[in-house]
Scaffold this motif. Sequence first.
Motif, PDB file in Angstrom:
ATOM      1  N   LEU A 188       0.836  -1.202   0.000  1.00  0.00           N
ATOM      2  CA  LEU A 188       0.000   0.000   0.000  1.00  0.00           C
ATOM      3  C   LEU A 188       0.872   1.254   0.000  1.00  0.00           C
ATOM      4  N   ALA A 189       1.890   1.253   0.831  1.00  0.00           N
ATOM      5  CA  ALA A 189       2.767   2.425   0.915  1.00  0.00           C
ATOM      6  C   ALA A 189       3.409   2.708  -0.443  1.00  0.00           C
ATOM      7  N   GLY A 190       3.766   1.650  -1.156  1.00  0.00           N
ATOM      8  CA  GLY A 190       4.342   1.812  -2.480  1.00  0.00           C
ATOM      9  C   GLY A 190       3.384   2.504  -3.438  1.00  0.00           C
ATOM     10  N   GLU A 191       2.089   2.328  -3.173  1.00  0.00           N
ATOM     11  CA  GLU A 191       1.058   2.984  -3.986  1.00  0.00           C
ATOM     12  C   GLU A 191       0.640   4.309  -3.374  1.00  0.00           C
ATOM     13  N   ARG A 192       1.375   4.731  -2.360  1.00  0.00           N
ATOM     14  CA  ARG A 192       1.057   5.975  -1.646  1.00  0.00           C
ATOM     15  C   ARG A 192      -0.311   5.898  -0.970  1.00  0.00           C
ATOM     16  N   VAL A 193      -0.653   4.736  -0.517  1.00  0.00           N
ATOM     17  CA  VAL A 193      -1.913   4.586   0.215  1.00  0.00           C
ATOM     18  C   VAL A 193      -1.594   4.385   1.687  1.00  0.00           C
ATOM     19  N   PHE A 194      -2.036   5.320   2.515  1.00  0.00           N
ATOM     20  CA  PHE A 194      -1.760   5.251   3.945  1.00  0.00           C
ATOM     21  C   PHE A 194      -3.026   5.181   4.780  1.00  0.00           C
ATOM     22  N   TYR A 195      -4.174   5.277   4.099  1.00  0.00           N
ATOM     23  CA  TYR A 195      -5.459   5.162   4.788  1.00  0.00           C
ATOM     24  C   TYR A 195      -6.413   4.361   3.920  1.00  0.00           C
ATOM     25  N   LEU A 196      -7.304   3.609   4.550  1.00  0.00           N
ATOM     26  CA  LEU A 196      -8.298   2.841   3.810  1.00  0.00           C
ATOM     27  C   LEU A 196      -9.696   3.253   4.256  1.00  0.00           C
ATOM     28  N   ALA A 197     -10.597   3.398   3.286  1.00  0.00           N
ATOM     29  CA  ALA A 197     -11.961   3.813   3.591  1.00  0.00           C
ATOM     30  C   ALA A 197     -12.946   2.796   3.039  1.00  0.00           C
ATOM     31  N   GLY A 202     -18.645   4.670   5.221  1.00  0.00           N
ATOM     32  CA  GLY A 202     -18.250   6.070   5.115  1.00  0.00           C
ATOM     33  C   GLY A 202     -17.132   6.447   6.060  1.00  0.00           C
ATOM     34  N   VAL A 203     -16.380   5.428   6.501  1.00  0.00           N
ATOM     35  CA  VAL A 203     -15.339   5.654   7.501  1.00  0.00           C
ATOM     36  C   VAL A 203     -13.956   5.412   6.910  1.00  0.00           C
ATOM     37  N   VAL A 204     -12.997   6.238   7.325  1.00  0.00           N
ATOM     38  CA  VAL A 204     -11.612   6.044   6.892  1.00  0.00           C
ATOM     39  C   VAL A 204     -10.737   5.678   8.093  1.00  0.00           C
ATOM     40  N   CYS A 205      -9.832   4.700   7.879  1.00  0.00           N
ATOM     41  CA  CYS A 205      -9.036   4.105   8.958  1.00  0.00           C
ATOM     42  C   CYS A 205      -7.560   4.042   8.588  1.00  0.00           C
ATOM     43  N   PHE A 206      -6.729   3.795   9.602  1.00  0.00           N
ATOM     44  CA  PHE A 206      -5.382   3.306   9.332  1.00  0.00           C
ATOM     45  C   PHE A 206      -5.524   1.887   8.782  1.00  0.00           C
ATOM     46  N   PRO A 207      -4.637   1.498   7.866  1.00  0.00           N
ATOM     47  CA  PRO A 207      -4.782   0.195   7.209  1.00  0.00           C
ATOM     48  C   PRO A 207      -4.816  -1.003   8.165  1.00  0.00           C
ATOM     49  N   GLN A 228      -7.717  14.133   2.057  1.00  0.00           N
ATOM     50  CA  GLN A 228      -8.289  13.681   0.789  1.00  0.00           C
ATOM     51  C   GLN A 228      -9.496  12.775   1.022  1.00  0.00           C
ATOM     52  N   ALA A 229      -9.402  11.949   2.031  1.00  0.00           N
ATOM     53  CA  ALA A 229     -10.539  11.073   2.348  1.00  0.00           C
ATOM     54  C   ALA A 229     -11.738  11.904   2.792  1.00  0.00           C
ATOM     55  N   ARG A 230     -11.476  12.927   3.580  1.00  0.00           N
ATOM     56  CA  ARG A 230     -12.555  13.832   4.030  1.00  0.00           C
ATOM     57  C   ARG A 230     -13.232  14.490   2.841  1.00  0.00           C
ATOM     58  N   ASP A 231     -12.397  14.988   1.928  1.00  0.00           N
ATOM     59  CA  ASP A 231     -12.936  15.643   0.723  1.00  0.00           C
ATOM     60  C   ASP A 231     -13.834  14.685  -0.051  1.00  0.00           C
TER      61      ASP A 231
END
Length: 248
Positions: A188-197, A202-207, A228-231
Amino acid sequence: MTQDPLLTGLAALAAEPPEGLLDRIAARWVRVPGPIGELAVAYTDQGVAYVHAGEGFTEAYRERFGRPLMPAARPPAGLLPALRTGRLGALRLDLRGMSDFQREVLEVVRTIPRGEVRPYAYIASRIGRPTAVRAVGTALGRNPVPLLIPCHRVTRSDGVVGEYVFGAAAKERLLLAEGVDLDRVRTLAGERVFYLASDTTGVVCFPTCHNARRITPAHRHGFRSVAQARDAGYRPCRTCRPASQAGA
DNA sequence: CGCATGGCCCTTA
DNA sequence: TTAAGGGCCATGC
């Protein structure tokens, strides 16, 4: 030679300290099995004060605390289960002598569940000092009770595991043993993903949050930042509290 | 996207 | 008293 009551009193003191006094001054210590090999653990009447791996326990203890040490017959109640399960339970800790900053850091770190990780920057935000990120690292490097206060569950924001009192290799082994999917975190980090929703909750979390791990792939969305997740209409998970500051 | 770099703040020598 | 440096982070090519 003399019957001076003061002297006889002192002699009695030297021979047999009053109950409890010794435990306030000195610490007991035991060797116990831990998840990464044998540990030496020191404790006082307040609770566990020091956890040490490898050689040189007594020297390290004395240099750091400067108090007398006495061997104990058995570990304090609750220590072995705490080491086995990664949960403190009723086990008490003796954190006297730590700075306020250090105690605040440790209090937050203590709440990270087994099998999950959080970034250093998250700890800094949670104590209301969002820019004191490096200082958090320094504080964790001085964590007197590793494993019991799970500083191995604090990792870098970029997905790298980072440093550890007992060495980076031990940190990685511990996390894997606790069920953290480090490969996935790195992918995920390689894809620049640090949060999952989840678009169902409608909730965003740490992976590694247990809520994030249950998101069905079809409903999962990755984000680089909480902003970005909030937006995109997601709100931070109340359990893992991504990007939360003190009080928020 | 990988690496370098300036920034930050607490602790120690 | 002060300065240096660390379990890091966000940027900017």
